[in-house]
Scaffold this active site. Structure first.
Site, short mmCIF file in Angstrom:
data_model
loop_
_atom_site.label_atom_id
_atom_site.label_comp_id
_atom_site.label_asym_id
_atom_site.label_seq_id
_atom_site.Cartn_x
_atom_site.Cartn_y
_atom_site.Cartn_z
N SER A 202 0.84 -1.20 0.00
CA SER A 202 0.00 0.00 0.00
C SER A 202 0.88 1.26 0.00
O SER A 202 1.72 1.40 -0.89
CB SER A 202 -0.95 -0.05 1.20
N GLU A 324 -9.48 -5.72 -3.54
CA GLU A 324 -8.76 -4.70 -2.78
C GLU A 324 -9.69 -3.83 -1.93
O GLU A 324 -9.50 -3.64 -0.75
CB GLU A 324 -7.96 -3.79 -3.73
#
Ligand SMILES: *[C@@H]1O[C@H](CO)[C@@H](O)[C@H](O)[C@H]1NC(C)=O
Ligand SMILES: *[C@@H]1O[C@H](CO)[C@@H](O)[C@H](O)[C@H]1NC(C)=O
Length: 537
Positions: A202, A324
């Site tokens: 991330s 996601e």
């Protein structure tokens, strides 16, 4: 006495000497570690690599000077100021620029091990490096050295004021100081300073890419990117010169002068500043810096406009998860989806949105949800759109760009597995299929879920940590196929778009989310003149 201990470590600990605390002579002085109880490795916890400037905690940090005496690296508790995500409490102090090193006992000056550096995620606002989430035992059993590091977050890491004092990207510059520390010192721990893989998830993956674009390429040799791209709209933000004023006002300090507000904030307890930022819902992230004389700038251009010469000949492992955005939308109530309006707000971040574009928004809407109005039954379609917007499409563009700029190989994966250790789904108590953002972390790291893994979960742990550490060692996740890794993971090329599907069964497939990615490609081609340089325009 010290000299003898150093010699023991440098030449490798043998059975009889395991009870000795390892002692390492670094450029900062002697560091004492301890033996781990859950594997054959030593731990050096909470090594301070840099110091935040007390007079300007929103500005650049400086490398840590030498230790006085022996530094006992036993305390991993330091966190940078933040609202931590697990109990939702305000934690941390500015004495937080620490790193942790986990060294397999077989490491020595004659058996140098490759080094894996982990940069945690958390939207540049949250996260920390310690074993609460990032327990090393699954990775170090494959004989690599693991380093995990903290960097400043939120206002302290990413306030960007376009001034020499607070030029922006302090948190990324903290990471640079950590990478320099590792490069200079890791050999003393038995690491190979010329075999360093930097890896992040991330915002950590975005950070790794910032290093690819802007750091000294000597600092690393290979990269691993999990679910984050520097080409996503949240990776570059416009400077916000009003931030100090807003925070100061919120804390009851009235002024119209930004530097007065900043001076006030320098003396305020970090918990109050973090609390105010949280209440104001202010967000911080990387920005493009202006040039100031005598100030070392880091982010000097926009990644959308830049070549990436530093990727030439660098092996890359990169990928994303099947669902996601489950972490954003998975637990939203029905009312959220009825008033969502995300096609408009999100597309507006990456395209110049005018009357003409309204029609384009409809095309997007029709592609993902047909003729339906926003409603609660569209959760999964909206998760697909959000996942493509924030992660999947920008990541695919990053991978393509790296291949075009001569990356040695791009090993691409999709993590699809849903089991007992999916980190995000477990934290959010989401039980649907698929893998959410950050779910793969539960198979790479020994996190706070301490029950014995199921047989399937253990196999995924063994597979993913072997793949990742093979990459760290050989630049290739499957140098040979084995009973455990029975599929040869061929790299992606501009023609094939291979990827490894990491699920109950491993499988080499092509073009993940083919229709969705093709739609985005066409859409960008058709709207080239409307593409925004986000964070600037
Ligand atoms: C969250 O709370 C639990 C229970 O009190 C504690 O064990 C854990 O360390 C806390 N986690 C963080 C990140 O503070
Ligand atoms: C998690 O979800 C399950 C099923 O919806 C529910 O029974 C359980 O109480 C939830 N647990 C927590 C900790 O929220």
């Amino acid at each position: 006495m010290w000299t003898r201990w150093i010699i023991f470590l440098v030449f490798g600990l043998t059975q009889g000497q395991l009870r000795l605390d390892p002692l390492v002579n670094t450029k900062q002085g002697l560091i004492r570690g301890q033996s781990a109880s859950d594997g054959d490795y030593s731990m050096f916890l909470g090594i301070p690599y840099a110091i935040v400037d007390e007079d300007n905690p929103f500005g650049a940090a400086v490398p840590h000077p030498a230790f006085e005496g022996v530094f006992s690296a036993y305390d991993e508790s330091a966190m940078c100021p933040q609202v931590e995500e697990y109990n939702n409490t305000i934690v941390g102090t500015l004495d937080c620029l620490h790193l942790n090193i986990y060294v397999p006992h077989v490491a020595s000056s004659s058996n140098r091990l490759p080094v894996l550096v982990w940069i945690h995620g958390g939207a540049f606002a949250h996260g920390f490096s310690n074993r609460y989430v990032y327990g090393p035992k699954f990775l170090v059993q494959h004989n690599v050295i693991l380093v995990t590091l903290n960097y400043r977050l939120g206002p302290y890491g990413f306030m960007c004021l376009n001034t020499p004092e607070v030029p922006g990207n302090q948190g990324l510059k903290d990471q640079v100081l950590a990478l320099r520390w590792i490069k200079e010192n890791i050999a003393e721990f038995g690491g190979d300073a010329n075999k360093i893989t930097i890896m992040g998830e991330s915002a950590g993956a975005v950070s790794v890419e910032y290093h690819v674009y802007f750091s000294d390429p000597q600092l690393y040799n290979q990269i691993i990117l999990q679910s984050g791209s520097i080409l996503g709209s949240w990776s570059v933000r416009a400077p916000d010169e009003t931030a100090p004023l807003q925070i100061a006002h919120h804390l009851g300090f009235q002024t119209d002068d930004s530097s007065e507000a900043l001076n006030f904030l320098k003396g305020v307890d970090t918990r109050l500043v973090i609390g105010a930022v949280s209440e104001l819902e202010l967000e911080f992230g990387a920005c493009i810096e202006q040039d100031f004389e005598g100030v070392e700038a880091f982010v000097t251009g926009h990644p959308l406009n830049m070549d990436v010469p530093n990727i030439n000949n660098v092996p890359v492992l990169a990928g994303f998860n099947t669902q996601e955005c489950l972490f954003m939308y998975g637990n939203e109530p029905a009312s959220f989806f009825i008033t969502w309006n995300g096609f408009n707000t999100l597309l507006n971040e990456i395209f110049h949105y005018d009357e003409e574009f309204r029609e384009m928004e409809d095309i997007f809407r029709h592609f993902y949800i047909g003729d339906e109005e926003d409603n609660e039954n569209l959760k999964w379609e909206i998760i697909d759109f959000g996942s493509d917007f924030y992660f999947n499409y920008p990541m695919e563009q990053s991978m393509k760009k790296y291949i075009e700029h001569g990356a040695k190989a791009v090993f691409r994966y999709v993590f699809s597995y849903s089991g007992g250790r999916n980190l995000m789904k477990n934290s959010l108590n989401v039980t649907s299929d698929g893998a959410a953002h950050a779910d793969e972390i539960g198979y790479l790291f020994d996190y706070f879920k301490k029950d014995t893994p199921s047989e399937d979960d253990q196999r995924i742990i063994d597979q993913i940590t072997t793949l990742w550490t093979n990459f760290v060692k050989y630049g290739d996740p499957t140098p040979d196929t084995t009973e455990l890794l029975y599929v040869k993971w061929n790299p992606m090329t501009l023609d094939t778009y291979n990827y490894l599907d990491i699920d109950k069964e491993l499988a080499l497939k092509k073009r993940p989310f083919n229709a969705r990615m093709a739609f985005w490609n066409l859409f960008y081609k058709a709207n080239e003149d409307k593409v925004k340089i986000f964070g600037v325009e």
